[in-house]
Motif scaffolding. Structure first.
Motif, PDB file in Angstrom:
ATOM      1  N   LYS A   1       0.849  -1.201   0.000  1.00 30.88           N
ATOM      2  CA  LYS A   1       0.000   0.000   0.000  1.00 30.88           C
ATOM      3  C   LYS A   1       0.879   1.243   0.000  1.00 30.88           C
ATOM      4  O   LYS A   1       1.973   1.244   0.552  1.00 30.88           O
ATOM      5  CB  LYS A   1      -0.915   0.013   1.229  1.00 30.88           C
ATOM      6  CG  LYS A   1      -1.940  -1.101   1.265  1.00 30.88           C
ATOM      7  CD  LYS A   1      -2.922  -0.909   2.401  1.00 30.88           C
ATOM      8  CE  LYS A   1      -2.297  -1.134   3.772  1.00 30.88           C
ATOM      9  NZ  LYS A   1      -1.973  -2.554   4.014  1.00 30.88           N
TER      10      LYS A   1
ATOM     11  N   ASP B   1       2.410   5.437  -9.146  1.00 34.45           N
ATOM     12  CA  ASP B   1       2.624   5.163  -7.724  1.00 34.45           C
ATOM     13  C   ASP B   1       3.967   5.677  -7.214  1.00 34.45           C
ATOM     14  O   ASP B   1       4.249   5.572  -6.027  1.00 34.45           O
ATOM     15  CB  ASP B   1       2.529   3.656  -7.448  1.00 34.45           C
ATOM     16  CG  ASP B   1       1.095   3.158  -7.476  1.00 34.45           C
ATOM     17  OD1 ASP B   1       0.182   3.977  -7.216  1.00 34.45           O
ATOM     18  OD2 ASP B   1       0.881   1.964  -7.751  1.00 34.45           O
TER      19      ASP B   1
ATOM     20  N   THR C   1      -9.145  10.554  -0.350  1.00 34.62           N
ATOM     21  CA  THR C   1      -9.186   9.570   0.726  1.00 34.62           C
ATOM     22  C   THR C   1      -8.228  10.001   1.823  1.00 34.62           C
ATOM     23  O   THR C   1      -7.070  10.303   1.549  1.00 34.62           O
ATOM     24  CB  THR C   1      -8.775   8.180   0.203  1.00 34.62           C
ATOM     25  OG1 THR C   1      -9.646   7.812  -0.871  1.00 34.62           O
ATOM     26  CG2 THR C   1      -8.872   7.138   1.300  1.00 34.62           C
TER      27      THR C   1
ATOM     28  N   TYR D   1      -5.465  10.373   4.753  1.00 34.92           N
ATOM     29  CA  TYR D   1      -4.259   9.659   5.132  1.00 34.92           C
ATOM     30  C   TYR D   1      -4.427   9.152   6.560  1.00 34.92           C
ATOM     31  O   TYR D   1      -4.825   9.914   7.448  1.00 34.92           O
ATOM     32  CB  TYR D   1      -3.031  10.580   5.082  1.00 34.92           C
ATOM     33  CG  TYR D   1      -2.717  11.146   3.725  1.00 34.92           C
ATOM     34  CD1 TYR D   1      -2.760  10.367   2.581  1.00 34.92           C
ATOM     35  CD2 TYR D   1      -2.361  12.493   3.591  1.00 34.92           C
ATOM     36  CE1 TYR D   1      -2.460  10.895   1.333  1.00 34.92           C
ATOM     37  CE2 TYR D   1      -2.053  13.032   2.355  1.00 34.92           C
ATOM     38  CZ  TYR D   1      -2.109  12.229   1.222  1.00 34.92           C
ATOM     39  OH  TYR D   1      -1.812  12.761   0.002  1.00 34.92           O
TER      40      TYR D   1
ATOM     41  N   GLU E   1      -1.353   6.069   2.818  1.00 32.89           N
ATOM     42  CA  GLU E   1      -2.008   7.040   1.938  1.00 32.89           C
ATOM     43  C   GLU E   1      -3.378   6.583   1.476  1.00 32.89           C
ATOM     44  O   GLU E   1      -4.306   7.380   1.390  1.00 32.89           O
ATOM     45  CB  GLU E   1      -1.138   7.303   0.707  1.00 32.89           C
ATOM     46  CG  GLU E   1       0.145   8.047   0.992  1.00 32.89           C
ATOM     47  CD  GLU E   1       0.875   8.394  -0.299  1.00 32.89           C
ATOM     48  OE1 GLU E   1       0.206   8.487  -1.357  1.00 32.89           O
ATOM     49  OE2 GLU E   1       2.103   8.565  -0.257  1.00 32.89           O
ATOM     50  N   ASP E   2      -3.484   5.293   1.134  1.00 35.31           N
ATOM     51  CA  ASP E   2      -4.718   4.816   0.519  1.00 35.31           C
ATOM     52  C   ASP E   2      -5.529   3.985   1.503  1.00 35.31           C
ATOM     53  O   ASP E   2      -5.985   2.895   1.202  1.00 35.31           O
ATOM     54  CB  ASP E   2      -4.435   4.017  -0.757  1.00 35.31           C
ATOM     55  CG  ASP E   2      -3.295   3.020  -0.568  1.00 35.31           C
ATOM     56  OD1 ASP E   2      -2.767   2.913   0.552  1.00 35.31           O
ATOM     57  OD2 ASP E   2      -2.942   2.348  -1.547  1.00 35.31           O
TER      58      ASP E   2
END
Length: 486
Positions: A153, A200, A430, A432, A456-457
């Motif tokens: 992730k 990414d 979204t 953190y 982060e996600d």
């Protein structure tokens, strides 16, 4: 006839002098220009003519060298490349070096004068000693726990030893294999292009180079500032804070993610992460007090190196009262690297003293003889010792009976703070998920580790509880690894 021979001799002597002058010009005055000329391949050939020294983790090499049989003979190899990439960086015959590979390049390449007792001899013979080694402070088990916890992730983990500043883990995810960049040719160029266009951003060291809004983890700084300034003298006293809280000078109401924050004490505000209470406390501390407190923890500090450079964490020095309220809860323009937030937790764990983080414990010659040791140094006192003791109690309460229960470790004292940082236009992104913490084995005199985790996600609700769900379990695994490694 003799006169002509004499003039011929003078002329030959003049030619000899001119030749010597030209040689001196080339060898002395213009040598640097010729050496830097891109057409001059000799420095590169010489650089890669022998194996490079190694980077060590727990005394074992995580790098190596391979004889390619090409003009640039030795290429860099990496063991568990993606795991250690944020530590080692890359050493590429095409694209140069990064991180420890760059910071300790003279030792690793064998050009550091400290590698030989007689460096002048190598200058005269145009040789060089074997490449030395750089032993890092990273612990393999702690690094692996952080890497496995993120599980690909987007996010980062930084773990430090509070009493010394040693970096025990430095993980950025997703990662990449530095070996893909080691050699030359079209394959390496294709890999470089792929890595640099990947959305990414696997080559970004998120632990050192990316800054995030720290969200509610910054409330530790605000609470410490309030105690040091005497704005709060009793952490259990009600603060007379409404829920929601009107931001000063505006009609904007600041809400809480949970309930029970109206008129809550500062202790309850840290335990349950009340935005309203901590925003009001930040305003009461005032701009100057908050800036000074943040800077004692390391914010707004330029030039931090570990030995690779670290991005500057920011706390604005010129704000309106409503902006200060948001900054006090880790929003507005407040931004921090994961390493910076690990330093915040470490300062609390270390009785208020902030140690400078460092990644290279020592450099040695090829045979293990010492060259230099890592420099343990203090960055000053982030808070009063009594304040640090009180902050430890508040952070322990977060884990024992607050928003950070997922970080609890049987047989250890753990302090922590959850955080959810909103971002994006209109906070549409979204959030953190953050968690900062420290851990001390029961009976041990000092905490063994301080950790910061950011994901982060993290698909979680916007309350601070998302830090508990997404980031706290990773921090717990890292702390367990650090405690078992002692």
């Amino acid at each position: 006839m003799i006169r002509y021979i004499r003039w011929c001799g003078y002329f030959c002597a003049l030619l000899l002098v001119a030749l010597l002058v030209n040689i001196a010009r080339v060898q002395v005055w213009e040598s640097a220009a010729y050496g830097a000329n891109p057409a001059n391949k000799r420095p590169a050939i010489e650089r890669y003519a022998q194996p490079r020294g190694n980077i060590l983790v727990d005394g074992r090499p995580v790098t190596g060298s391979r004889d390619s049989g090409q003009l640039l003979r030795y290429e860099r190899t990496y063991a568990n490349g993606p795991l250690y990439a944020p530590v080692t960086g890359f050493s590429s015959q095409t694209y140069g070096t990064s991180f420890v590979e760059r910071a300790e390049d003279p030792v690793l390449a064998g050009t550091d004068p400290g590698l030989s007792a007689f460096p002048l001899w190598y200058d005269l013979t145009r040789g060089r000693p074997a490449g030395g080694n750089a032993a890092t402070t990273v612990r393999a088990g702690v690094q692996l726990a952080a890497y496995a916890g993120l599980a690909g992730k987007r996010g980062a983990v930084a773990a430090v030893e509070p009493a010394t500043g040693k970096i025990l883990a430095l993980v950025s995810s997703p990662s990449y294999d530095p070996a893909a960049l080691s050699g030359t040719g079209s394959r390496v160029k294709a890999q470089w292009a792929r890595l640099n266009t990947d959305p990414d951003r696997p080559m970004l060291n998120r632990a050192l180079r990316e800054t995030y809004p720290p969200g509610s983890t910054f409330k530790i700084v605000t609470a410490a500032a309030a105690l040091d300034a005497g704005v709060v003298t009793d952490v259990a006293a009600p603060t007379e804070t409404p829920d929601p809280y009107p931001l000063p000078g505006t009609r904007t109401l600041l809400p809480n993610a949970g309930t029970g924050c109206q008129d809550a004490s500062m202790a309850e505000a840290v335990q349950w992460s009340c935005n309203t209470v901590m925003a009001k406390i930040g305003v009461r501390v005032g701009l100057r007090g908050m800036v000074e407190a943040a800077e004692r923890f390391g914010f707004n500090r330029d030039g931090l190196r570990v030995p690779s450079w670290v991005s500057r964490s920011n706390f604005d020095t010129d704000m309106s009262q409503d902006q200060l309220a948001l900054s006090a809860i880790g929003q507005f323009n407040t931004r921090a690297t994961p390493l910076q937030m690990a330093m915040v937790a470490a300062a609390v764990a270390n009785g208020g003293e902030l140690k400078s983080p460092y990644l290279v414990d020592r450099t040695t010659q090829d045979d293990g003889s010492p060259v230099r040791r890592g420099d343990q140094r203090s960055l000053g006192r982030a808070m009063d010792p009594a304040t640090a003791l009180r902050m430890q109690e508040l952070m322990v309460k977060v884990v024992e009976d607050g928003t950070g229960k997922n970080a609890s470790i049987p047989g250890a004292v753990v302090g922590g703070k959850t955080g959810t940082a909103q971002h994006g236009v209109g906070n549409a992104g979204t959030p953190y998920a953050w968690f900062i913490s420290w851990a001390r084995a029961e009976g041990a005199p000092l905490p063994a580790v301080a950790v910061a985790v950011v994901v982060e996600d993290a698909a979680a609700n916007r309350g601070d509880i998302s830090g508990n769900l997404a980031a706290a379990p990773i921090a717990r695994a890292v702390m367990e690894a650090a405690l078992s490694a002692r």
